[in-house]
Enzyme design. Sequence first.
Site, PDB file in Angstrom:
ATOM      1  N   TRP A 102      76.179   7.604 -53.102  1.00 42.25           N
ATOM      2  CA  TRP A 102      76.232   9.069 -52.942  1.00 42.25           C
ATOM      3  C   TRP A 102      75.904   9.755 -54.252  1.00 42.25           C
ATOM      4  CZ3 TRP A 102      75.536  10.282 -48.279  1.00 42.25           C
ATOM      5  CH2 TRP A 102      76.172   9.619 -47.241  1.00 42.25           C
ATOM      6  N   ASP A 172      81.755  15.841 -56.277  1.00 39.95           N
ATOM      7  CA  ASP A 172      81.715  15.533 -54.849  1.00 39.95           C
ATOM      8  C   ASP A 172      83.026  14.813 -54.538  1.00 39.95           C
ATOM      9  OD1 ASP A 172      81.352  14.544 -52.314  1.00 39.95           O
ATOM     10  OD2 ASP A 172      79.514  13.423 -52.758  1.00 39.95           O
ATOM     11  N   LYS A 196      86.205  13.241 -43.729  1.00 40.68           N
ATOM     12  CA  LYS A 196      87.067  12.153 -44.188  1.00 40.68           C
ATOM     13  C   LYS A 196      88.523  12.614 -44.288  1.00 40.68           C
ATOM     14  CE  LYS A 196      82.964  10.270 -45.559  1.00 40.68           C
ATOM     15  NZ  LYS A 196      81.761  10.678 -46.268  1.00 40.68           N
TER      16      LYS A 196
HETATM   17  C1  LIG Z   1      80.458  10.859 -46.604  1.00 35.33           C
HETATM   18  C2  LIG Z   1      80.061  11.273 -47.970  1.00 35.33           C
HETATM   19  C3  LIG Z   1      78.939  12.084 -48.200  1.00 35.33           C
HETATM   20  C4  LIG Z   1      78.019  12.540 -47.096  1.00 35.33           C
HETATM   21  O1  LIG Z   1      78.536  13.625 -46.454  1.00 35.33           O
HETATM   22  P1  LIG Z   1      77.715  14.404 -45.333  1.00 35.33           P
HETATM   23  O2  LIG Z   1      78.702  15.436 -44.915  1.00 35.33           O
HETATM   24  O3  LIG Z   1      77.381  13.412 -44.269  1.00 35.33           O
HETATM   25  O4  LIG Z   1      76.505  14.968 -45.949  1.00 35.33           O
HETATM   26  C5  LIG Z   1      78.671  12.460 -49.493  1.00 35.33           C
HETATM   27  N1  LIG Z   1      79.438  12.062 -50.523  1.00 35.33           N
HETATM   28  C6  LIG Z   1      80.508  11.268 -50.334  1.00 35.33           C
HETATM   29  C7  LIG Z   1      81.316  10.834 -51.502  1.00 35.33           C
HETATM   30  C8  LIG Z   1      80.846  10.844 -49.061  1.00 35.33           C
HETATM   31  O5  LIG Z   1      81.901  10.043 -48.869  1.00 35.33           O
END
Ligand SMILES: *Cc1c(COP(=O)(O)O)cnc(C)c1O
Length: 360
Positions: A102, A172, A196
């Site tokens: 990511w 993020d 999540k």
């Molecule tokens: C799941 C995840 C993403 C992707 O998220 P989307 O909402 O599908 O774009 C990005 N960064 C991290 C750390 C994630 O766990």
Amino acid sequence: MERVYNFSAGPSALPLAVLQEAAADFYDIAGTGKSVMETSHRSQEYAAINQQAQALVKELLGLGDEYKVLLLSGGASLQFAMVPMNLLKPDATADYLVTGSWASKAAKEGKVIGRINIAADTGQDGVYCRVPNQQECKLSANGAYVHLTANNTIFGTQYHSYPQTEAPLVADMSSDIMSRPFDAKRFGLIYAGAQKNLGPAGVTLVVIREDLLQQSNSGLPSMLSYKTHADKDSLYNTPPCFNVYMLGRTLAWVKAQGGLEGMAQRTQRKADLLYQAIDQNPDFFRAPVDRESRSTMNVVFRLPTEDLEKRFVEQGKSAKMIGLKGHRSVGGIRVSIYNGVEPEWVEALVQFMEEFARRA
Ligand SMILES: *Cc1c(COP(=O)(O)O)cnc(C)c1O
């Protein structure tokens, strides 16, 4: 109704109490004779839902008026682009700490928009077992911001302390926000896809410090500008109303469990159970992640052979335990223990692990 033990990496388990509350509201919210999905986003009812959700984010993170909460669409993946579009000036450089897939994707999008510096990269042959230490982060002088991925959902690593930076920290936090207390005031911007720890997929949380918002780039398409959404209180266009409602209900549940302190206790108990089960049987279970970087959200481990891993996942499924298969890019087993996962499920899984190892 028989619910499974859901260890999926995302979308993932939601607290049953939240689902039950949503079910009770499904056809008729607060005696209005209609569901949230059938309610105008310009109505007073929705204004209250929107306000409540935003206020809970600030309350749980311990933030005041110096921050703005945005509830957007497009997932964390759109934030990979919106962050540099809004915060990276044409003559400036942004630093990225690359700790996994990511983080790499965020850096890749940053490169599309402007000048970025990979200030650290802990990957070796495509494998990421740890987060960088302070000395390893080669930060730019006068950088626009430092971007990091708080929890590496795929490889199972996590920062347990964040680097010191002069430039604003941007994180993020899709896969570990609201799982433990942290000093949110150290961050210029935090974003997270909801699926999540915050609710169902479809809404994305962005928390931005007012000064960064005020200085953010102009001349962007309206929908891609933080200012547009901030000025309209995340009601510039039709928001994902039901998802915002679910995010609000999920955060109210977090608050009722003792807030982030309560979540941290729950999280630690689950993570300790799993890592103890792994460490107690090193001939059978192997955790590839460096101890200091182990994630309390995604616990990754290997079994002696891929065939055993396949059987582990299959037999787990028969015992109502789903989502145990590691990410396709990593293999092995991944147990995601986000906020919605009950400690009792982890106790059952640990017992299953011990029995499986004994039988094998
Ligand atoms: C799941 C995840 C993403 C992707 O998220 P989307 O909402 O599908 O774009 C990005 N960064 C991290 C750390 C994630 O766990």
